[in-house]
Design a protein around this motif. Structure first.
Motif, PDB file in Angstrom:
ATOM      1  N   MET A   1      -0.494  23.245  12.689  1.00 31.82           N
ATOM      2  CA  MET A   1      -1.074  24.099  11.693  1.00 31.82           C
ATOM      3  C   MET A   1      -2.565  23.803  11.609  1.00 31.82           C
ATOM      4  N   ARG A   2      -3.353  24.852  11.461  1.00 28.44           N
ATOM      5  CA  ARG A   2      -4.787  24.690  11.296  1.00 28.44           C
ATOM      6  C   ARG A   2      -5.183  25.233   9.938  1.00 28.44           C
ATOM      7  N   LEU A   3      -5.967  24.465   9.218  1.00 30.92           N
ATOM      8  CA  LEU A   3      -6.435  24.865   7.897  1.00 30.92           C
ATOM      9  C   LEU A   3      -7.934  24.694   7.802  1.00 30.92           C
ATOM     10  N   ARG A   4      -8.550  25.557   7.037  1.00 33.16           N
ATOM     11  CA  ARG A   4      -9.941  25.386   6.689  1.00 33.16           C
ATOM     12  C   ARG A   4      -9.991  24.315   5.618  1.00 33.16           C
ATOM     13  N   ARG A   5     -10.759  23.268   5.816  1.00 34.20           N
ATOM     14  CA  ARG A   5     -10.804  22.147   4.865  1.00 34.20           C
ATOM     15  C   ARG A   5     -11.645  22.505   3.645  1.00 34.20           C
ATOM     16  N   ASN A   6     -11.010  22.561   2.505  1.00 31.32           N
ATOM     17  CA  ASN A   6     -11.637  22.780   1.207  1.00 31.32           C
ATOM     18  C   ASN A   6     -10.983  21.835   0.227  1.00 31.32           C
ATOM     19  N   SER A   7     -11.525  21.763  -0.970  1.00 31.50           N
ATOM     20  CA  SER A   7     -10.777  21.081  -2.016  1.00 31.50           C
ATOM     21  C   SER A   7      -9.638  22.008  -2.438  1.00 31.50           C
ATOM     22  N   MET A   8      -8.787  21.509  -3.292  1.00 34.26           N
ATOM     23  CA  MET A   8      -7.648  22.284  -3.752  1.00 34.26           C
ATOM     24  C   MET A   8      -8.110  23.610  -4.361  1.00 34.26           C
ATOM     25  N   VAL A   9      -7.495  24.695  -3.946  1.00 39.45           N
ATOM     26  CA  VAL A   9      -7.919  26.027  -4.370  1.00 39.45           C
ATOM     27  C   VAL A   9      -7.387  26.349  -5.773  1.00 39.45           C
ATOM     28  N   GLU A  10      -8.208  27.039  -6.537  1.00 41.71           N
ATOM     29  CA  GLU A  10      -7.855  27.464  -7.891  1.00 41.71           C
ATOM     30  C   GLU A  10      -8.124  28.962  -8.025  1.00 41.71           C
ATOM     31  N   LEU A  11      -7.865  29.501  -9.214  1.00 37.31           N
ATOM     32  CA  LEU A  11      -8.104  30.925  -9.467  1.00 37.31           C
ATOM     33  C   LEU A  11      -9.558  31.297  -9.199  1.00 37.31           C
ATOM     34  N   ASN A  12      -9.743  32.512  -8.711  1.00 38.17           N
ATOM     35  CA  ASN A  12     -11.058  33.091  -8.433  1.00 38.17           C
ATOM     36  C   ASN A  12     -11.821  32.358  -7.341  1.00 38.17           C
ATOM     37  N   GLN A  13     -11.099  31.609  -6.510  1.00 39.12           N
ATOM     38  CA  GLN A  13     -11.707  30.965  -5.345  1.00 39.12           C
ATOM     39  C   GLN A  13     -11.166  31.620  -4.077  1.00 39.12           C
ATOM     40  N   LYS A  14     -11.917  31.481  -3.020  1.00 35.60           N
ATOM     41  CA  LYS A  14     -11.474  31.962  -1.717  1.00 35.60           C
ATOM     42  C   LYS A  14     -10.268  31.147  -1.276  1.00 35.60           C
ATOM     43  N   ALA A  15      -9.229  31.838  -0.842  1.00 31.92           N
ATOM     44  CA  ALA A  15      -8.015  31.167  -0.380  1.00 31.92           C
ATOM     45  C   ALA A  15      -8.255  30.552   0.994  1.00 31.92           C
ATOM     46  N   PRO A  16      -7.819  29.326   1.202  1.00 33.16           N
ATOM     47  CA  PRO A  16      -7.983  28.694   2.518  1.00 33.16           C
ATOM     48  C   PRO A  16      -7.139  29.413   3.572  1.00 33.16           C
ATOM     49  N   ASN A  17      -7.721  29.616   4.734  1.00 34.47           N
ATOM     50  CA  ASN A  17      -6.954  30.186   5.834  1.00 34.47           C
ATOM     51  C   ASN A  17      -5.917  29.168   6.292  1.00 34.47           C
ATOM     52  N   PHE A  18      -4.870  29.642   6.902  1.00 32.79           N
ATOM     53  CA  PHE A  18      -3.839  28.779   7.460  1.00 32.79           C
ATOM     54  C   PHE A  18      -3.240  29.455   8.672  1.00 32.79           C
ATOM     55  N   THR A  19      -2.636  28.663   9.510  1.00 33.63           N
ATOM     56  CA  THR A  19      -1.809  29.151  10.609  1.00 33.63           C
ATOM     57  C   THR A  19      -0.520  28.348  10.555  1.00 33.63           C
ATOM     58  N   LEU A  20       0.583  29.028  10.288  1.00 33.69           N
ATOM     59  CA  LEU A  20       1.893  28.399  10.228  1.00 33.69           C
ATOM     60  C   LEU A  20       2.872  29.196  11.081  1.00 33.69           C
ATOM     61  N   ILE A  21       3.952  28.560  11.458  1.00 37.62           N
ATOM     62  CA  ILE A  21       5.000  29.209  12.244  1.00 37.62           C
ATOM     63  C   ILE A  21       6.082  29.693  11.288  1.00 37.62           C
ATOM     64  N   ASP A  22       6.556  30.933  11.514  1.00 40.13           N
ATOM     65  CA  ASP A  22       7.600  31.461  10.640  1.00 40.13           C
ATOM     66  C   ASP A  22       8.991  31.203  11.216  1.00 40.13           C
ATOM     67  N   HIS A  23       9.993  31.676  10.521  1.00 41.59           N
ATOM     68  CA  HIS A  23      11.381  31.433  10.899  1.00 41.59           C
ATOM     69  C   HIS A  23      11.755  32.065  12.237  1.00 41.59           C
ATOM     70  N   ASN A  24      10.944  33.003  12.735  1.00 40.22           N
ATOM     71  CA  ASN A  24      11.168  33.635  14.045  1.00 40.22           C
ATOM     72  C   ASN A  24      10.251  33.081  15.132  1.00 40.22           C
ATOM     73  N   LYS A  25       9.587  31.957  14.858  1.00 42.49           N
ATOM     74  CA  LYS A  25       8.661  31.288  15.780  1.00 42.49           C
ATOM     75  C   LYS A  25       7.366  32.062  16.002  1.00 42.49           C
ATOM     76  N   ASN A  26       7.026  32.970  15.085  1.00 46.91           N
ATOM     77  CA  ASN A  26       5.764  33.694  15.160  1.00 46.91           C
ATOM     78  C   ASN A  26       4.680  32.910  14.434  1.00 46.91           C
ATOM     79  N   SER A  27       3.478  32.959  14.957  1.00 52.00           N
ATOM     80  CA  SER A  27       2.331  32.350  14.315  1.00 52.00           C
ATOM     81  C   SER A  27       1.798  33.335  13.267  1.00 52.00           C
ATOM     82  N   VAL A  28       1.625  32.857  12.035  1.00 52.19           N
ATOM     83  CA  VAL A  28       1.169  33.693  10.930  1.00 52.19           C
ATOM     84  C   VAL A  28      -0.076  33.055  10.336  1.00 52.19           C
ATOM     85  N   THR A  29      -1.122  33.871  10.151  1.00 46.98           N
ATOM     86  CA  THR A  29      -2.352  33.385   9.530  1.00 46.98           C
ATOM     87  C   THR A  29      -2.674  34.232   8.305  1.00 46.98           C
TER      88      THR A  29
END
Length: 160
Positions: A1-29
């Protein structure tokens, strides 16, 4: 998994990007949905639990409604991808991706501030991200009895 390094996200902040694998082995960002869809991140504690079965069933019932409102549901837990696949198969077709935040363990949950370090799982939580990638709603639920689909629908309606 790759994540953009930020501090913990809160309301009204930009959500950190992520890349995770789903239950069908697809990469989801997250980035694949930005500027196209609102996102509901539905964090659950563990697959094969009654609370998660209730949570996934609630989203299955209203998934078409969310799709019609340019909203993508993404289920997330710290279970391994193989567990997510087995769980999804046990429930029949789940119409949205169930993501594995397994390795590095819980990193996405930690970034979104919904990781329970005592249990080694995410909390039951909902995070809504608008099309511009901003966190517009975030709630951790102490139990499934607090979970409210009406509250989530209201959060999405505010984005329309």
């Amino acid at each position: 998994m790759r994540l953009r390094r930020n501090s913990m996200v809160e309301l009204n902040q930009k959500a950190p990007n992520f890349t995770l694998i789903d239950h069908n082995k697809n990469s989801v960002t997250l980035d694949q949905y930005i500027n196209h869809k609102n996102i509901i991140l539905s964090f659950h504690i563990l697959s094969f639990t009654s609370g998660w079965t209730d949570q996934v069933s609630s989203f299955r019932i209203v998934n078409k409604e969310f799709e019609d409102n340019d909203t993508q549901v993404l289920g997330v837990s710290t279970n391994a991808q193989a567990t997510q696949a087995a769980y999804s198969a046990s429930l029949g077709h789940i119409p949205y991706p169930i993501l594995s935040d397994f390795h590095p363990h819980g990193e996405m949950s930690k970034l979104y501030g919904v990781y329970d370090s005592e249990r080694g799982t995410s909390y039951r939580a909902i995070v809504i991200i608008n099309k511009q990638g901003m966190v517009c709603f975030k709630r951790i639920y102490a139990s499934m009895s607090e979970f409210s689909m009406d509250e989530i629908r209201s959060g999405i309606q505010k984005l329309q």
